[in-house]
Design a protein around this motif. Structure first.
Motif, PDB file in Angstrom:
ATOM      1  N   ASN A 369      10.110 -14.300  70.736  1.00  0.00           N
ATOM      2  CA  ASN A 369      10.189 -15.644  70.184  1.00  0.00           C
ATOM      3  C   ASN A 369       8.870 -16.125  69.592  1.00  0.00           C
ATOM      4  OD1 ASN A 369      12.811 -15.730  71.378  1.00  0.00           O
ATOM      5  ND2 ASN A 369      11.869 -16.284  73.315  1.00  0.00           N
ATOM      6  N   VAL A 376      10.058 -18.129  66.309  1.00  0.00           N
ATOM      7  CA  VAL A 376      10.818 -19.358  66.109  1.00  0.00           C
ATOM      8  C   VAL A 376       9.910 -20.333  65.370  1.00  0.00           C
ATOM      9  CG1 VAL A 376      12.081 -21.234  67.205  1.00  0.00           C
ATOM     10  CG2 VAL A 376      12.068 -18.965  68.261  1.00  0.00           C
ATOM     11  N   TRP A 379       8.170 -23.895  66.786  1.00  0.00           N
ATOM     12  CA  TRP A 379       8.706 -24.001  68.145  1.00  0.00           C
ATOM     13  C   TRP A 379       7.880 -25.006  68.921  1.00  0.00           C
ATOM     14  CZ3 TRP A 379       8.739 -19.647  72.349  1.00  0.00           C
ATOM     15  CH2 TRP A 379       9.942 -19.694  73.062  1.00  0.00           C
ATOM     16  N   ARG A 389       7.812 -15.335  75.406  1.00  0.00           N
ATOM     17  CA  ARG A 389       8.197 -14.370  74.367  1.00  0.00           C
ATOM     18  C   ARG A 389       9.628 -13.856  74.516  1.00  0.00           C
ATOM     19  NH1 ARG A 389       4.663  -9.388  73.126  1.00  0.00           N
ATOM     20  NH2 ARG A 389       5.222  -9.747  70.961  1.00  0.00           N
ATOM     21  N   ASN A 393      17.539 -15.796  73.848  1.00  0.00           N
ATOM     22  CA  ASN A 393      17.198 -16.365  72.540  1.00  0.00           C
ATOM     23  C   ASN A 393      18.287 -16.199  71.489  1.00  0.00           C
ATOM     24  OD1 ASN A 393      16.958 -13.603  72.266  1.00  0.00           O
ATOM     25  ND2 ASN A 393      14.984 -13.645  71.220  1.00  0.00           N
ATOM     26  N   ARG A 395      19.846 -16.673  68.329  1.00  0.00           N
ATOM     27  CA  ARG A 395      19.423 -17.298  67.059  1.00  0.00           C
ATOM     28  C   ARG A 395      20.344 -16.788  65.948  1.00  0.00           C
ATOM     29  NH1 ARG A 395      13.259 -15.495  67.078  1.00  0.00           N
ATOM     30  NH2 ARG A 395      13.226 -16.531  65.046  1.00  0.00           N
ATOM     31  N   ASP A 422      18.406 -10.676  74.236  1.00  0.00           N
ATOM     32  CA  ASP A 422      18.632 -10.853  72.791  1.00  0.00           C
ATOM     33  C   ASP A 422      20.013 -10.353  72.369  1.00  0.00           C
ATOM     34  OD1 ASP A 422      18.394  -8.094  72.945  1.00  0.00           O
ATOM     35  OD2 ASP A 422      16.436  -8.007  71.998  1.00  0.00           O
ATOM     36  N   GLU A 468      20.856 -22.665  70.010  1.00  0.00           N
ATOM     37  CA  GLU A 468      19.926 -22.385  68.912  1.00  0.00           C
ATOM     38  C   GLU A 468      19.315 -23.686  68.407  1.00  0.00           C
ATOM     39  OE1 GLU A 468      19.626 -19.826  64.756  1.00  0.00           O
ATOM     40  OE2 GLU A 468      21.608 -20.442  65.457  1.00  0.00           O
ATOM     41  N   TRP A 471      16.167 -25.550  69.956  1.00  0.00           N
ATOM     42  CA  TRP A 471      14.808 -25.108  69.659  1.00  0.00           C
ATOM     43  C   TRP A 471      14.293 -25.650  68.332  1.00  0.00           C
ATOM     44  CZ3 TRP A 471      14.493 -19.184  71.190  1.00  0.00           C
ATOM     45  CH2 TRP A 471      14.548 -19.076  72.581  1.00  0.00           C
TER      46      TRP A 471
END
Length: 782
Positions: A369, A376, A379, A389, A393, A395, A422, A468, A471
């Motif tokens: 991340n 991101v 962020w 990290r 996540n 996305r 992920d 998502e 963030w």
């Protein structure tokens, strides 16, 4: 585009006065597979369909070898080259340009009535059959004792990109893979294949020298098991093998070649060897390329179709030029292609310079991340400090756009992944590499349908999208975080026992709780700091010592009167549940993660979201000298209390904060980067832990006759320009949390506007983590 899709369902519109056809409900079914489908994929596909349907419906598919009966339901697996199946004509097109005749393509045809029929899975090859079966599992409604399918479906598709894979390194660096059994790898690779993946990349070497405490079997054995699983599912097996020693060392070179050859002969399947050029590694391509040739010579002894790949990661301009000159002069047939990953030359340039007979593969970082290839953007620092990290996540929309940006320059990808967190990103990349026009929400609905069930599919897809959105923008101002949490709490009340045991559900629920806890804590702790600064500002009246005591009493409330106890407790429970279910290591002391940067969000769940650690240290420095240097102490307390509020007519920007940097115009990859000092437990002021290298700020509505000073905090150099003119500093300290200052010429600011920029210092000799940083910028009216 290589894909072609036809979707004809039996939907007769009500406007024509005809009722819409209802899905067919199946309560028992057979399964039959053409003998032309090669083993072991034929057996694997039958097993996959049987097991996944049974898990969700309790229906056990009955294997048959004779012609299906008209009054029974049958799933038939065939090749497009088959003429018939046990005397039954196959509904395959006569047009050889149709998707089911292209590599890995398939056609799904349903011929169903309320009394029986056939679901045809027609593949171009064994992989096509496997992927067709995956489509069936993604799209079917699978309920207890029931399978529902459209009575008339005709769908045909083939992939746009030939390489669609993911790295699953069985190594301690990973935050979960190192804890997996062979069965867990088998299941995960199966699930990736269901969503269109056709490759797995292992990391085979040197892990047994420093084995993970979580290893179920030695790495040497597991990497062969991964090869066996890939053989069963017809997945290409790649291995990532950096060269971390000097290739001029003859003994080490020979030992490495022997190590490779030992793996090659033990693996039943091995398709590709990928050697990253300089990440890690420091060898010049003049040494690397001959070494790769030797690897190929040994590889083809056991895997005649095996291929060698190289990335140009970390190569200098001279080294990159040398590589292309080598290709022009030698035209190596043993090299299959080039991989582009973090710190590689631009992908468009690589495809342009690479001769067309060589393939180009992307190595996208889907797992990190921050401090990564695709951070991101903007962020919030509160997330960067606590989630770090490798948090869960999803996305989907962002990564779909990133894939769209780069895919056209490649032949596909094998992603960089260090754990199961992920998972959603892997699915999005696999599906969009299959079809770049596939709707992202459709992918998420399919994902949710398969993993959480039809009843929850639409809601779960929306819930993932909401995570998502959690963030995006300043966290304190993002009220959507609370709405997302309310949604997930509502879903939690409906969760079945089976769902509570589902690690994908567990990890998404953890994110919902963690985001909410972090936001509430951020608002609470930032308010405490404002109160403390107000107390410190009154030090000239109350006295420095008393002001610091009273300020600390307020700051201590964050620990003595913490907010969100129930949320905090749930986060800890979910982290332990995930460790038990999927081996996710969210803590170094509790779960023996390799390092705090490796997804250890549980260790940072209470990291201060205000500057109380920094203030505590500042107070400790000042208290002993109050009596002797009261003026110095008062001056320092003024700097501390007015750090973010410099007074009327003056301006402050935290250059990496979306809420505290309104004049910052740059949106760059490192805008929310964290310096990552002291394993993430730095006591430095929060703003100085984040940075940009060369921010740009624009000021307007300045007082025409006022004199201004620019102050900068950061590390190293700051080569400042105002309206394009380089200024000479009057104060220039290079250490962290010290200041540099410049006087703004009156003739520059008299029009009420200035633009502040920074030249990039020459620091190519330094590691990127040691480059100069700008963290805070003030424009101070005198």
């Amino acid at each position: 585009m290589r894909r072609k899709s036809i979707h004809l369902t039996a939907l007769l519109w009500l406007c024509f006065g005809i009722a819409i056809a209802q899905p067919i409900t199946i309560k028992s079914a057979n399964i039959i597979a053409s003998n032309a489908i090669p083993s072991p994929v034929k057996e694997t596909t039958v097993k996959m369909l049987t097991e996944e349907i049974q898990k969700r419906t309790s229906i056990v598919l009955k294997p048959i070898t004779t012609q299906p009966k008209s009054n029974e339901y049958t799933i038939a697996l065939v090749l497009s080259s088959d003429k018939e199946l046990v005397g039954k004509a196959i509904p395959v097109s006569t047009d050889k340009n149709e998707p089911e005749f292209k590599a890995e393509g398939y056609r799904i045809v349903t011929e169903l009535t309320d009394k029986g029929g056939i679901v045809w899975v027609i593949g171009a090859n064994a992989r096509g059959v496997l992927f067709g079966a995956g489509w069936l599992l993604r799209k079917a409604t699978l309920l207890p004792k029931i399978i529902q399918l459209e009575s008339k479906t005709n769908v045909a598709t083939s992939p746009e990109y030939p390489i669609r894979g993911h790295q699953l390194g069985y190594r301690h660096t990973a935050n979960s893979y190192d804890a997996w059994t062979v069965a867990q790898f088998d299941q995960y690779i199966r699930e990736l294949a269901i969503f269109g993946s056709n490759a797995v990349e292992g990391i085979p070497f040197h892990e047994d020298e420093n084995p993970s405490p979580h290893f179920k079997i030695p790495a040497r054995e597991m990497n062969v098991k991964l090869s066996e699983i890939c053989q069963a599912y017809d997945q290409d097996y790649w291995v990532w093998t950096p060269v971390t020693f000097e290739l001029t060392d003859t003994k080490k070179r020979t030992d490495e070649l022997n190590l490779h050859e030992d793996l090659y002969k033990r693996c039943p399947r091995l398709d590709h060897i990928f050697v990253p050029g300089g990440d890690p590694g420091d060898n010049h391509p003049r040494e690397v390329l001959p070494f790769l040739k030797e690897l190929h010579d040994r590889l083809v002894k056991y895997h005649p179709k095996g291929k060698i790949w190289l990335s140009l990661q970390g190569f200098s301009v001279e080294q990159v030029d040398y590589f292309y000159q080598y290709l022009r002069e030698n035209k190596p047939t043993w090299l299959q292609g080039v991989v582009s990953g973090p710190s590689s030359p631009p992908m468009a340039e690589t495809r342009y310079r690479l001769p067309k007979n060589y393939q180009h593969r992307e190595y996208p970082d889907l797992t990190h991340n921050v401090r990564c290839e695709f951070p991101v953007r903007q962020w919030d620092q509160a997330y960067a400090l606590t989630l770090g990290r490798e948090a869960c996540n999803p996305r989907p929309y962002e990564f779909a756009a990133i894939h769209q940006t780069y895919a056209a320059f490649t032949d596909g990808f094998v992603s960089y992944s260090d754990g199961c967190h992920d998972d959603m990103n892997k699915v999005v990349w696999s599906m969009r590499a299959w079809d770049t026009q596939m709707d992202v929400r459709e992918i998420m609905v399919d994902y949710s349908n398969f993993f959480f069930g039809k009843d929850l599919a639409d809601n779960m897809a929306d819930g993932i999208a909401a995570l998502e959105n959690n963030w995006k923008g300043p966290l304190a101002q993002n009220g959507g975080v609370e709405a997302t949490f309310a949604f997930w709490k509502g879903m939690e009340t409906k969760a079945t026992p089976q769902l509570n045991e589902n690690w994908r559900w567990q990890i998404l629920l953890l994110r919902a709780y963690y985001d909410t806890y972090t936001r509430r804590r951020l608002i609470y702790e930032q308010d405490l700091e404002k109160q403390a600064n107000s107390i410190l500002a009154k030090a000239p009246q109350t006295g420095a010592d008393k002001a610091m005591i009273l300020a600390w009493e307020v700051l201590e409330k964050a620990e003595k009167m913490p907010i969100g106890y129930e949320l905090r407790k749930k986060i800890e429970q979910l982290c332990q549940t995930l460790y038990n279910s999927i081996g996710l290591q969210t803590s170094v002391p509790k779960h023996k993660a390799k390092g705090y940067e490796r997804g250890c969000l549980l260790d940072f769940v209470d990291y201060p979201l205000n500057n109380r650690w920094w203030l505590e240290d500042e107070f400790k420095k000042l208290k002993p000298i109050v009596a002797d240097s009261n003026a110095k102490v008062m001056a320092r307390l003024k700097v501390i209390s007015t750090w973010e509020n410099p007074g009327a007519g003056s301006f402050y920007d935290d250059v990496s904060s979306t809420s505290k940097g309104p004049r910052v115009k740059t949106i760059v990859d490192d805008a929310t980067d964290i310096a990552w000092w002291d394993n993430g437990f730095s006591r430095a002021r929060l703003s100085t832990q984040t940075f940009q290298n060369n921010p740009e700020l624009v000021y307007d509505n300045l007082q025409a006759d006022a004199r201004y000073i620019i102050r900068v905090a950061g590390m190293g150099e700051a080569l400042l320009r105002v309206d394009g003119k380089r200024l000479s500093p009057i104060v220039y300290n290079r250490e962290n949390e010290t200041f540099k200052e410049w006087i703004v010429p009156l003739n520059v600011s008299q029009d009420g506007q200035i633009k502040v920029t920074f030249d990039e210092p020459e620091e190519s000799h330094l590691n990127w983590r040691k480059h100069s940083k700008v963290s805070d910028v003030w424009l101070l009216k005198q």
